[in-house]
Write an enzyme that holds these catalytic residues in place. Structure first.
Site, mmCIF file in Angstrom:
data_model
loop_
_atom_site.group_PDB
_atom_site.id
_atom_site.type_symbol
_atom_site.label_atom_id
_atom_site.label_comp_id
_atom_site.label_asym_id
_atom_site.label_seq_id
_atom_site.Cartn_x
_atom_site.Cartn_y
_atom_site.Cartn_z
ATOM 1 N N ARG A 141 -8.769 -1.677 -13.964
ATOM 2 C CA ARG A 141 -9.864 -0.880 -13.409
ATOM 3 C C ARG A 141 -9.824 0.547 -13.956
ATOM 4 O O ARG A 141 -8.734 1.107 -14.110
ATOM 5 C CB ARG A 141 -9.723 -0.816 -11.879
ATOM 6 N N LYS A 164 -2.614 -3.774 0.581
ATOM 7 C CA LYS A 164 -3.525 -4.249 1.630
ATOM 8 C C LYS A 164 -4.571 -5.211 1.076
ATOM 9 O O LYS A 164 -4.899 -6.202 1.717
ATOM 10 C CB LYS A 164 -4.163 -3.085 2.400
ATOM 11 N N ARG A 221 -11.969 5.464 5.624
ATOM 12 C CA ARG A 221 -11.078 6.275 4.789
ATOM 13 C C ARG A 221 -11.176 7.757 5.129
ATOM 14 O O ARG A 221 -10.503 8.558 4.507
ATOM 15 C CB ARG A 221 -11.508 6.107 3.342
ATOM 16 N N ARG A 264 -1.170 -2.729 -12.469
ATOM 17 C CA ARG A 264 -2.165 -3.546 -11.771
ATOM 18 C C ARG A 264 -3.299 -3.973 -12.700
ATOM 19 O O ARG A 264 -3.737 -3.212 -13.552
ATOM 20 C CB ARG A 264 -2.724 -2.704 -10.628
ATOM 21 N N ARG A 316 -6.164 9.842 -6.834
ATOM 22 C CA ARG A 316 -6.472 8.951 -5.705
ATOM 23 C C ARG A 316 -5.437 9.102 -4.591
ATOM 24 O O ARG A 316 -5.768 9.045 -3.412
ATOM 25 C CB ARG A 316 -6.554 7.500 -6.187
HETATM 26 P P1 AMP Z 1 -10.579 0.854 -3.650
HETATM 27 O O1 AMP Z 1 -10.766 -0.393 -4.443
HETATM 28 O O2 AMP Z 1 -10.481 0.597 -2.174
HETATM 29 O O3 AMP Z 1 -9.423 1.692 -4.150
HETATM 30 O O4 AMP Z 1 -11.906 1.727 -3.843
HETATM 31 C C1 AMP Z 1 -12.371 2.100 -5.119
HETATM 32 C C2 AMP Z 1 -13.290 3.308 -5.004
HETATM 33 O O5 AMP Z 1 -14.450 2.963 -4.213
HETATM 34 C C3 AMP Z 1 -12.700 4.510 -4.302
HETATM 35 O O6 AMP Z 1 -11.903 5.331 -5.135
HETATM 36 C C4 AMP Z 1 -13.964 5.237 -3.839
HETATM 37 O O7 AMP Z 1 -14.612 5.895 -4.910
HETATM 38 C C5 AMP Z 1 -14.847 4.071 -3.406
HETATM 39 N N1 AMP Z 1 -14.602 3.717 -1.990
HETATM 40 C C6 AMP Z 1 -14.132 2.551 -1.489
HETATM 41 N N2 AMP Z 1 -14.053 2.574 -0.155
HETATM 42 C C7 AMP Z 1 -14.466 3.807 0.215
HETATM 43 C C8 AMP Z 1 -14.607 4.473 1.469
HETATM 44 N N3 AMP Z 1 -14.287 3.870 2.613
HETATM 45 N N4 AMP Z 1 -15.075 5.754 1.454
HETATM 46 C C9 AMP Z 1 -15.427 6.372 0.322
HETATM 47 N N5 AMP Z 1 -15.299 5.823 -0.908
HETATM 48 C C10 AMP Z 1 -14.832 4.544 -0.964
#
Ligand code: AMP
Length: 218
Positions: A164, A14, A91, A130, A175
């Site tokens: 990351r 996404k 989320r 990644r 995750r």
């Molecule tokens: P992502 O890059 O979208 O995988 O997000 C990285 C990290 O940011 C996640 O594992 C969460 O710790 C935090 N995070 C991002 N978006 C959210 C969300 N909508 N709700 C809670 N934590 C978030």
């Protein structure tokens, strides 16, 4: 301002699609990744960034209030964009309710929720390869989505890439577990509201882009 919600597990593609569309339609489209907003808070060592670093690095979600406040602050600064792609938000069901209330209060609408559907085995394989641009956060994969010029970011020209912390193998499984428990219920939540557009996310980046362009009115 319309919202398109990009919903899917980590590694479902996404973010890659959102960043590609936003680059191609920069005048009308803005991509907001809440994960990137969180990483920016952490890198800038803000008060919030210091509080949430450990959680984010370990693959846990940050609290609904914290993430919503960060997003709302970003949305306040958005000007002249017709369409916002929300990547990684909501989320949880509570976040979906917060978004609905925000949209109603500000006279905006959630136009569609694009669900990137894909099997866990494929996600683990993808996340393992990644890497991201340190400078702009663009996401690449060492097999499926390499930069056009080796070692140079397509979007900002930077030469600095990293894996990351939360893309480490041991964190990825956590995750995915969090995704299934907290986020997957949103699929039926949005389906019941007639907003869901389900996409087979195992297809190529190019094919998915074509499908999105047919289904997102810019
Ligand atoms: P992502 O890059 O979208 O995988 O997000 C990285 C990290 O940011 C996640 O594992 C969460 O710790 C935090 N995070 C991002 N978006 C959210 C969300 N909508 N709700 C809670 N934590 C978030």
């Amino acid at each position: 301002m319309n919202f398109f919600v990009f919903l899917g597990a980590p590694g479902s593609g996404k973010g890659t699609q959102a960043q590609g569309l936003a680059a191609a339609y920069a005048d009308v489209l803005l991509h907001i990744s809440t994960g990137q907003l969180i990483r920016d808070e952490i890198c800038s060592e803000t008060e919030l960034g210091r509080q949430i670093k450990e959680k984010a690095d370990m693959g846990s979600l940050v609290s609904d209030d914290d993430i919503f406040n960060v997003l709302a602050k970003k949305l306040e600064c958005v000007k002249n964009k017709k369409t916002i792609i929300l990547d990684g938000f909501p989320r949880t069901l509570n976040q979906a309710v917060l978004l609905k209330q925000f949209a109603e209060k500000t006279g905006n609408m959630i136009e569609k929720v694009v669900y990137f559907s894909i099997a866990d085995a494929e996600l683990i394989n993808r996340l393992a390869g990644r890497f991201t641009c340190v400078h702009c956060g663009a996401v690449y994969h060492n097999q499926h989505n390499t930069p056009k010029t080796d070692g140079v970011c397509d979007f900002c020209g930077s030469h600095d890439f990293h894996v990351r912390p939360d893309d480490r193998k041991e964190i990825v499984e956590k995750r995915l577990r969090v995704y299934h428990e907290e986020t997957e219920p949103l699929v039926s939540y949005y389906e019941a509201q007639g907003l869901l557009f389900k996409l087979d996310a195992s297809q190529t980046v190019e094919r998915i882009k074509e499908i999105l362009l047919k289904n997102i009115s810019l």
